[in-house]
Design a protein around this motif. Structure first.
Motif: not given
Length: 163
Positions: A33, A57-58, A4-5, A31, A28, A108-109, A7-8
């Motif tokens: 998520v 992502t977190d 996820a990190t 990851a 993605l 995402v996010d 991905l970010a």
């Protein structure tokens, strides 16, 4: 957490005008998520005729999203814990998106204006069978030949009898 990190980081790179979109999709897919749960299902939002699965992502990104929601939006009080599922991005894209039965993608996010990224339901992101651009380009099914006429059934003759 399961890529996820990374991905970010790829999202930030792409938003800055760099990076390869295919690598971003690959990130993605790899990851893990966080996807909030809502009434026993995954949290989704409808926008622009597309059903969006909201993924994060977190936990900090999910918390920002939860904080942006009001009690009127969700029926939750401020500070309430949000249940979430941890899913591999590939599972979202390959299994869950097609199972929704409507055009769907992954957002995402979404609570981070500078870090959000949408993965729309298009070829190269979701399976071709549910990609809206593939469906739109598919040629119309050509008309099939007319089936042969059924055999004539006995009917009345000129005198009213059956032939």
């Amino acid at each position: 957490m399961g890529g996820a990190t990374a991905l970010a980081e790829r999202i930030a790179e792409r938003r800055a005008g760099g990076g390869d979109p295919r690598e971003l999709v690959g990130e993605l897919r790899r990851a893990l998520v966080l996807v909030p749960m809502d009434s026993g299902g995954l949290w989704t939002a409808e926008f622009g005729g597309v059903r969006w699965i909201c993924a994060f992502t977190d936990e900090a990104a999910l918390a920002r999203f939860a904080g942006a929601r009001t009690a009127a939006d969700t029926g939750r009080e401020a500070g309430d814990a949000w249940e979430y599922a941890v899913l591999r991005g590939a599972r979202l894209l390959d299994e869950i998106v097609p199972a929704l039965g409507v055009p769907a993608g992954v957002a995402v996010d979404v609570a981070d204006p500078e870090g959000a990224m949408a993965f729309p339901p298009v070829q190269g992101i979701v399976p071709d069978s549910v990609a809206v651009d593939v469906l739109a380009e598919a040629p119309a099914t050509p008309p099939t030949a007319m089936p042969p006429a059924p055999p004539a059934l006995p009917g009345p003759d000129a005198e009213g009898g059956v032939r």
